[in-house]
Design a protein around this motif. Structure first.
Motif, PDB file in Angstrom:
ATOM      1  N   LYS A 199      60.565  -2.675  68.202  1.00 36.65           N
ATOM      2  CA  LYS A 199      59.891  -3.663  67.364  1.00 36.65           C
ATOM      3  C   LYS A 199      58.619  -4.178  68.039  1.00 36.65           C
ATOM      4  O   LYS A 199      57.592  -4.385  67.382  1.00 36.65           O
ATOM      5  N   ASP A 200      58.684  -4.385  69.346  1.00 35.51           N
ATOM      6  CA  ASP A 200      57.503  -4.843  70.090  1.00 35.51           C
ATOM      7  C   ASP A 200      56.373  -3.827  69.994  1.00 35.51           C
ATOM      8  O   ASP A 200      55.197  -4.196  69.861  1.00 35.51           O
ATOM      9  N   ILE A 201      56.723  -2.543  70.077  1.00 42.83           N
ATOM     10  CA  ILE A 201      55.709  -1.488  69.980  1.00 42.83           C
ATOM     11  C   ILE A 201      55.127  -1.434  68.575  1.00 42.83           C
ATOM     12  O   ILE A 201      53.913  -1.295  68.387  1.00 42.83           O
ATOM     13  N   LEU A 202      55.994  -1.569  67.565  1.00 47.12           N
ATOM     14  CA  LEU A 202      55.537  -1.527  66.174  1.00 47.12           C
ATOM     15  C   LEU A 202      54.632  -2.710  65.840  1.00 47.12           C
ATOM     16  O   LEU A 202      53.724  -2.597  65.011  1.00 47.12           O
ATOM     17  N   LYS A 203      54.871  -3.852  66.496  1.00 47.46           N
ATOM     18  CA  LYS A 203      54.047  -5.041  66.260  1.00 47.46           C
ATOM     19  C   LYS A 203      52.697  -4.970  66.971  1.00 47.46           C
ATOM     20  O   LYS A 203      51.752  -5.654  66.585  1.00 47.46           O
ATOM     21  N   ASP A 204      52.633  -4.158  68.011  1.00 49.77           N
ATOM     22  CA  ASP A 204      51.431  -4.057  68.832  1.00 49.77           C
ATOM     23  C   ASP A 204      50.338  -3.290  68.065  1.00 49.77           C
ATOM     24  O   ASP A 204      50.465  -2.089  67.822  1.00 49.77           O
ATOM     25  N   THR A 205      49.281  -3.998  67.673  1.00 44.79           N
ATOM     26  CA  THR A 205      48.207  -3.377  66.884  1.00 44.79           C
ATOM     27  C   THR A 205      47.471  -2.295  67.673  1.00 44.79           C
ATOM     28  O   THR A 205      46.904  -1.366  67.086  1.00 44.79           O
ATOM     29  N   SER A 206      47.477  -2.418  68.996  1.00 46.26           N
ATOM     30  CA  SER A 206      46.792  -1.414  69.815  1.00 46.26           C
ATOM     31  C   SER A 206      47.552  -0.088  69.849  1.00 46.26           C
ATOM     32  O   SER A 206      47.030   0.928  70.316  1.00 46.26           O
ATOM     33  N   LYS A 207      48.816  -0.114  69.360  1.00 50.62           N
ATOM     34  CA  LYS A 207      49.623   1.105  69.343  1.00 50.62           C
ATOM     35  C   LYS A 207      49.936   1.554  67.917  1.00 50.62           C
ATOM     36  O   LYS A 207      50.948   2.195  67.655  1.00 50.62           O
ATOM     37  N   VAL A 212      56.393   7.117  64.885  1.00 48.68           N
ATOM     38  CA  VAL A 212      57.780   6.664  64.995  1.00 48.68           C
ATOM     39  C   VAL A 212      58.570   7.595  65.911  1.00 48.68           C
ATOM     40  O   VAL A 212      59.417   7.149  66.685  1.00 48.68           O
ATOM     41  N   LEU A 213      58.278   8.886  65.847  1.00 40.73           N
ATOM     42  CA  LEU A 213      58.972   9.868  66.691  1.00 40.73           C
ATOM     43  C   LEU A 213      58.704   9.599  68.168  1.00 40.73           C
ATOM     44  O   LEU A 213      59.613   9.661  69.000  1.00 40.73           O
ATOM     45  N   GLU A 214      57.456   9.265  68.488  1.00 49.57           N
ATOM     46  CA  GLU A 214      57.105   8.957  69.874  1.00 49.57           C
ATOM     47  C   GLU A 214      57.785   7.674  70.339  1.00 49.57           C
ATOM     48  O   GLU A 214      58.245   7.579  71.483  1.00 49.57           O
ATOM     49  N   ILE A 215      57.857   6.704  69.447  1.00 45.03           N
ATOM     50  CA  ILE A 215      58.473   5.418  69.771  1.00 45.03           C
ATOM     51  C   ILE A 215      59.956   5.575  70.077  1.00 45.03           C
ATOM     52  O   ILE A 215      60.469   5.034  71.055  1.00 45.03           O
ATOM     53  N   LYS A 224      65.977  11.197  65.578  1.00 46.84           N
ATOM     54  CA  LYS A 224      65.390  10.333  64.556  1.00 46.84           C
ATOM     55  C   LYS A 224      66.459   9.686  63.689  1.00 46.84           C
ATOM     56  O   LYS A 224      66.333   8.533  63.288  1.00 46.84           O
ATOM     57  N   SER A 225      67.522  10.437  63.403  1.00 49.96           N
ATOM     58  CA  SER A 225      68.584   9.914  62.545  1.00 49.96           C
ATOM     59  C   SER A 225      69.291   8.721  63.190  1.00 49.96           C
ATOM     60  O   SER A 225      69.538   7.700  62.532  1.00 49.96           O
ATOM     61  N   SER A 226      69.623   8.841  64.485  1.00 54.63           N
ATOM     62  CA  SER A 226      70.308   7.743  65.173  1.00 54.63           C
ATOM     63  C   SER A 226      69.391   6.534  65.300  1.00 54.63           C
ATOM     64  O   SER A 226      69.837   5.381  65.203  1.00 54.63           O
ATOM     65  N   THR A 235      67.749  -4.526  61.620  1.00 57.83           N
ATOM     66  CA  THR A 235      66.641  -5.213  60.949  1.00 57.83           C
ATOM     67  C   THR A 235      66.732  -5.201  59.427  1.00 57.83           C
ATOM     68  O   THR A 235      66.084  -6.002  58.765  1.00 57.83           O
ATOM     69  N   GLY A 236      67.522  -4.279  58.883  1.00 59.23           N
ATOM     70  CA  GLY A 236      67.613  -4.176  57.429  1.00 59.23           C
ATOM     71  C   GLY A 236      66.538  -3.295  56.827  1.00 59.23           C
ATOM     72  O   GLY A 236      66.497  -3.081  55.618  1.00 59.23           O
ATOM     73  N   ASN A 237      65.631  -2.782  57.674  1.00 52.92           N
ATOM     74  CA  ASN A 237      64.543  -1.910  57.229  1.00 52.92           C
ATOM     75  C   ASN A 237      64.479  -0.650  58.069  1.00 52.92           C
ATOM     76  O   ASN A 237      65.004  -0.611  59.187  1.00 52.92           O
ATOM     77  N   THR A 238      63.816   0.365  57.540  1.00 48.02           N
ATOM     78  CA  THR A 238      63.529   1.546  58.343  1.00 48.02           C
ATOM     79  C   THR A 238      62.325   1.216  59.228  1.00 48.02           C
ATOM     80  O   THR A 238      61.568   0.280  58.921  1.00 48.02           O
ATOM     81  N   PRO A 239      62.112   1.944  60.321  1.00 52.10           N
ATOM     82  CA  PRO A 239      60.957   1.674  61.190  1.00 52.10           C
ATOM     83  C   PRO A 239      59.625   1.712  60.441  1.00 52.10           C
ATOM     84  O   PRO A 239      58.756   0.866  60.663  1.00 52.10           O
ATOM     85  N   THR A 240      59.477   2.680  59.540  1.00 52.72           N
ATOM     86  CA  THR A 240      58.227   2.807  58.779  1.00 52.72           C
ATOM     87  C   THR A 240      58.009   1.606  57.871  1.00 52.72           C
ATOM     88  O   THR A 240      56.908   1.048  57.801  1.00 52.72           O
ATOM     89  N   ALA A 241      59.081   1.197  57.177  1.00 56.91           N
ATOM     90  CA  ALA A 241      58.986   0.038  56.274  1.00 56.91           C
ATOM     91  C   ALA A 241      58.718  -1.237  57.062  1.00 56.91           C
ATOM     92  O   ALA A 241      57.965  -2.110  56.618  1.00 56.91           O
ATOM     93  N   TYR A 242      59.322  -1.349  58.243  1.00 56.88           N
ATOM     94  CA  TYR A 242      59.116  -2.529  59.085  1.00 56.88           C
ATOM     95  C   TYR A 242      57.656  -2.617  59.535  1.00 56.88           C
ATOM     96  O   TYR A 242      57.074  -3.714  59.517  1.00 56.88           O
ATOM     97  N   ARG A 243      57.088  -1.492  59.916  1.00 61.87           N
ATOM     98  CA  ARG A 243      55.687  -1.477  60.372  1.00 61.87           C
ATOM     99  C   ARG A 243      54.745  -1.871  59.223  1.00 61.87           C
ATOM    100  O   ARG A 243      53.778  -2.615  59.436  1.00 61.87           O
TER     101      ARG A 243
END
Length: 246
Positions: A199-207, A212-215, A224-226, A235-243
Motif C-alpha cells: 500500500k505504501d508503494i501504491l501511494k507513492d506518486t514517485s513509483k 503490480v507484478l513488480e510490487i 499474482k493470485s496469492s 483492503t476490500g479492493n484489488t491492487p489496481t482498483a486501490y491505486r
C-alpha cells in the motif's frame, strides 16, 4: 465370477478409504502450513491438493468402468479403459514435469510441528499456563518491533522457525502468540505486513510507473493470485482498483 467381483469390491473399498485418509491428512497439512509458513511452502499444499483431486477423479472414472464391466455395456467399459490409459500417461508426464521443475513442492512438513489446537490442549491437560499478561505483551512488542525494523516479510520463503531464531522466542511460544493469542495464522500475520508495504508503494506518486507484478515480488509474495487474494482480504479492493482510488 462371484469371487472376481468380491475381490474388485474389496479393492475399491480400500481405495475409497485411502482417498478419505489422504484428504484428512491434507486438511491437517493445510493448517500446519498456514500456522508455520508464509510463502512458497503454501504452493506445496495447493499442488498436493490438486494432484489428489485429479487422482480421485481418475479413480471415480475407473470405478465406473468396472461397474459397466459387469453390466450389458462392456463395450463402453472398454472405451473408458482406453481413455484412462491415455489420461494416465498425461498425468504421469505432468507429475514428472512438476517434480523436475519444482522439487520444493515435494518436501515434507517438519514432523516436529504440531497444530496450535494440539499444543493448547496439551497445556490444558498438563495444567500449564500459557504465560502471564506481562510476558505476553513483552513478546508481542518484541515481535512487532522485529517485523517493522527488520522487515523479514520481504523474504518470500519466511517460516515461523526463521522468526523464532531471530527474536529468540521458542517456536512453540511464538506459534501460540500468533495463532492463538492474536487469533491469526502465521500466513495471514505476515501477509498483513506485506500488504501494508504494498500500500505504501501504491501511494507513492514517485513509483506510479512500478507495475503490480513488480510490487508483489518486492514485498514478499511469489504469485499474482496469492497477492490479489491477500490484498482484497485486507483492503476490500484489488491492487489496481486501490491505486486508481487514491
Amino acid at each position: 465370477m462371484i469371487e472376481f467381483q468380491f475381490i474388485h469390491i474389496l479393492i475399491h473399498l480400500q481405495m475409497v478409504l485411502y482417498i478419505i485418509a489422504v484428504f484428512r491428512i491434507l486438511r491437517k497439512s493445510k493448517k500446519l502450513y498456514l500456522e508455520n509458513y508464509a510463502g512458497k511452502n503454501i504452493s506445496s499444499y495447493n499442488w498436493l491438493f490438486q494432484f489428489t483431486v485429479v487422482l480421485s477423479i481418475l479413480y471415480a472414472v475407473a470405478l465406473l468402468k468396472n461397474i459397466l464391466k459387469f453390466s450389458d455395456y462392456q463395450n463402453v467399459s472398454e472405451w473408458i479403459k482406453i481413455g484412462l490409459f491415455v489420461s494416465s500417461l498425461f498425468i504421469f508426464c505432468w507429475y514428472l514435469f512438476k517434480a523436475l521443475n519444482n522439487p520444493d513442492l515435494f518436501r515434507n512438513i517438519d514432523s516436529k510441528l504440531k497444530l496450535v489446537s494440539e499444543i493448547v490442549s496439551e497445556e490444558k491437560s498438563s495444567n500449564q499456563t500459557m504465560g502471564d499478561e506481562k510476558e505476553y505483551n513483552e513478546e508481542l512488542l518484541k515481535l512487532k518491533k522485529y517485523m517493522v525494523e527488520k522487515r523479514p516479510f520481504l523474504n518470500s520463503s519466511l517460516t515461523i522457525q526463521d522468526v523464532s531464531n531471530d527474536i529468540e522466542i521458542p517456536v512453540r511460544d511464538l506459534s501460540l502468540l500468533i495463532n492463538h493469542q492474536l487469533g491469526q495464522h502465521f500466513y495471514d500475520f505476515v501477509n498483513a505486513y506485506r500488504i501494508e508495504s504494498a500500500k505504501d508503494i501504491l501511494k507513492d506518486t514517485s513509483k506510479s510507473k512500478v507495475t503490480v507484478l513488480e510490487i508483489l515480488y518486492e514485498v514478499g509474495f511469489n504469485s499474482k493470485s496469492s497477492f490479489n487474494t491477500a490484498f482484497k482480504k485486507h483492503t476490500g479492493n484489488t491492487p489496481t482498483a486501490y491505486r486508481k482510488s487514491l
